[in-house]
Structures are given as structure tokens and as C-alpha cells.
Design a protein around this motif. Sequence first.
Motif, PDB file in Angstrom:
ATOM      1  N   LYS A  31      43.906  40.219  34.308  1.00 41.17           N
ATOM      2  CA  LYS A  31      44.632  39.239  35.114  1.00 41.17           C
ATOM      3  C   LYS A  31      46.123  39.628  35.196  1.00 41.17           C
ATOM      4  O   LYS A  31      46.715  40.005  34.192  1.00 41.17           O
ATOM      5  CB  LYS A  31      44.487  37.848  34.485  1.00 41.17           C
ATOM      6  CG  LYS A  31      44.981  36.715  35.369  1.00 41.17           C
ATOM      7  CD  LYS A  31      44.876  35.383  34.663  1.00 41.17           C
ATOM      8  CE  LYS A  31      43.457  34.837  34.637  1.00 41.17           C
ATOM      9  NZ  LYS A  31      43.404  33.481  34.036  1.00 41.17           N
ATOM     10  N   HIS A  72      41.400  42.841  40.316  1.00 48.46           N
ATOM     11  CA  HIS A  72      41.988  42.051  39.230  1.00 48.46           C
ATOM     12  C   HIS A  72      42.282  40.632  39.719  1.00 48.46           C
ATOM     13  O   HIS A  72      42.492  40.406  40.911  1.00 48.46           O
ATOM     14  CB  HIS A  72      43.296  42.685  38.753  1.00 48.46           C
ATOM     15  CG  HIS A  72      43.104  43.961  37.974  1.00 48.46           C
ATOM     16  ND1 HIS A  72      42.325  45.000  38.407  1.00 48.46           N
ATOM     17  CD2 HIS A  72      43.592  44.350  36.768  1.00 48.46           C
ATOM     18  CE1 HIS A  72      42.335  45.975  37.515  1.00 48.46           C
ATOM     19  NE2 HIS A  72      43.097  45.612  36.515  1.00 48.46           N
ATOM     20  N   THR A  73      42.287  39.707  38.795  1.00 46.20           N
ATOM     21  CA  THR A  73      42.664  38.341  39.156  1.00 46.20           C
ATOM     22  C   THR A  73      44.181  38.269  39.273  1.00 46.20           C
ATOM     23  O   THR A  73      44.899  38.678  38.351  1.00 46.20           O
ATOM     24  CB  THR A  73      42.183  37.347  38.077  1.00 46.20           C
ATOM     25  OG1 THR A  73      40.774  37.516  37.921  1.00 46.20           O
ATOM     26  CG2 THR A  73      42.483  35.915  38.484  1.00 46.20           C
TER      27      THR A  73
END
Lengths: 121, 161
Positions: free
Chosen positions: A2, A28-29
Motif C-alpha cells: 500500500k 498496489h493499493t
Amino acid sequence: MKIMIVDDSKAMRMIIVRTLRQAGYGDHTLVEAASGPEAIGKLSKGEDPDVILCDWNMPEMTGLDLLKRVKVEWPKTKLGFVTSESSDKFRSAAAQEGAAFFLCKPFTPEGLKAALSPVLG
Amino acid sequence: MAPPRANTPTPDAIAVLLSGLIGRKLTTKPGKPWIPSTSAPSAIGVFKHDAGDIAAVVVFDVAFAAHASASLVLIPPGVANESARAGKLSESLLENVGEIFNVCAQLFVSNDAPHVTLKSVVVCPPPVPKDLVPLFAKPGARVDFEAAIPGYGGGRIAVLV
């Protein structure tokens, strides 16, 4: 993984998101915050980014002050600067406080990847 | 004692910086000096030293401001063309211009020069703010050129130190 993006400029957050995707971090967050206090609010509520990409000059709280707070309260979270400040004075201050990297705007996908790779692996 | 002077960037340095930010390679050609006015609507980035004195201004005419702003966040060129024709910048276009000016601060920075930051963004018209008039009337140095953004349009850029 993240990634949190902290920048008071909506345009710059958009550019960083776009560049992250170009650099291969599209899966990816990504979490955004428009200020240091907003970032702290999100961290306090349990957001646990692996790395924070942070502007230096922001109205309510500087990126350096956010770094100092993150170091103490969320020590596992790395913070690196993406900033228009380019002088050695700022680089040194960032390094002294343990910033993960110091990237000057404008930046390329390659530059962003080079900064993030050691942090995210 | 006279306030310290900021570095004077070259057109190439400005074009390289803007190209990197926008993600498109700007083309440039020399331009004539000009002053923002009712007939030359513009966006002005005002840069100050930490002590508060004016270090420099970066000026985009409304056409360059609109196209640079639109290209920064991939707004369709038609929106920029319309803004240039109207001689006005919408709030969102102006916000993006502010970010471009913010990055321009590093044009004036070196390790042995005083620190410079963007302090405000003003649009003209209305007339140039009074505190900027002396700089426009008698700059220590100025750079004037035209720049075009591939896929978008272009316009005039001035830097006064």
C-alpha cells in the motif's frame, strides 16, 4: 503493498498516481491525503501504508513534521519526499530525520521506481 | 542593503523543467518582452525569499497557462483552446497552473542562493498588483520566449528576476 500519497495539490496527486502506474505499481493499493493532518487521520484509523510519498511544503503541516510524527507513531511505515525543494539543505534535513528517499519534482517513472524499489523491494 | 537576487534561469532550463513535469517535450523560440495587461491576460507566479521580499515572477500568458494546465492532467486540448480564446482560466485550470509555478521554484534555487518559494498566484486582469509593478518596470534580468506543447498549443512565457 500500500502506498499513501500526501500532497495538497490535487493535480500533483493525480500525476503521482499516473507515474506510479507507469512505473509498474498499478497493482498496489493507493491512498491519497491532501494534508499532513488528513494523512495522520487515515493512519490513526488503521491505514497501514508500506510507504508514504509526501510533499514538503503543505499549508497545515510540513512534510518534515509529518515524517517526525510518523517515525514515532508508525515506525514501520517509511516516508519519502516528492518535492519541488531541490537544495542540499532540504535533502540533508530529510536524511537526518530518516526519510526513505528524496525525489525532486518533476520526476520520471524510472526515477520514482529507483526511489521506491529499495523500500518496497 | 539590496535584497539578494535569485538565479536567472535560461529558456532551456525552463523548457526542460516544464517538459519533465508535463511529460511532453516543449519546443521553444525566442519571444519579445511583454507585460501582463487587460489585452494580454496572464497568470503570474510570485516567488519570494524567506525574508519576504519578491525574488522573481514567472508569467504565462493565458494561452500557455491553459495549455500547460490542461496537458498536466490530460484535460482535452479543446478545453485549453476555449480558455485561451476566452482569455480566462477556470478555477481548476488555474489550480494546475499553481502547481506548475510551485515546481518552477527550483529554477531560482542553488545551494549558494537564498531559498525561494512560490508565495502566490495572481491573474491579470485585474491590473498587475502594485507590489509587482517595480519588478515589471525595471527587472534585474528577464527571459522571454514562446513555448509549444506537443498535442496541445502554446504561448508566451516570461521570467523576471
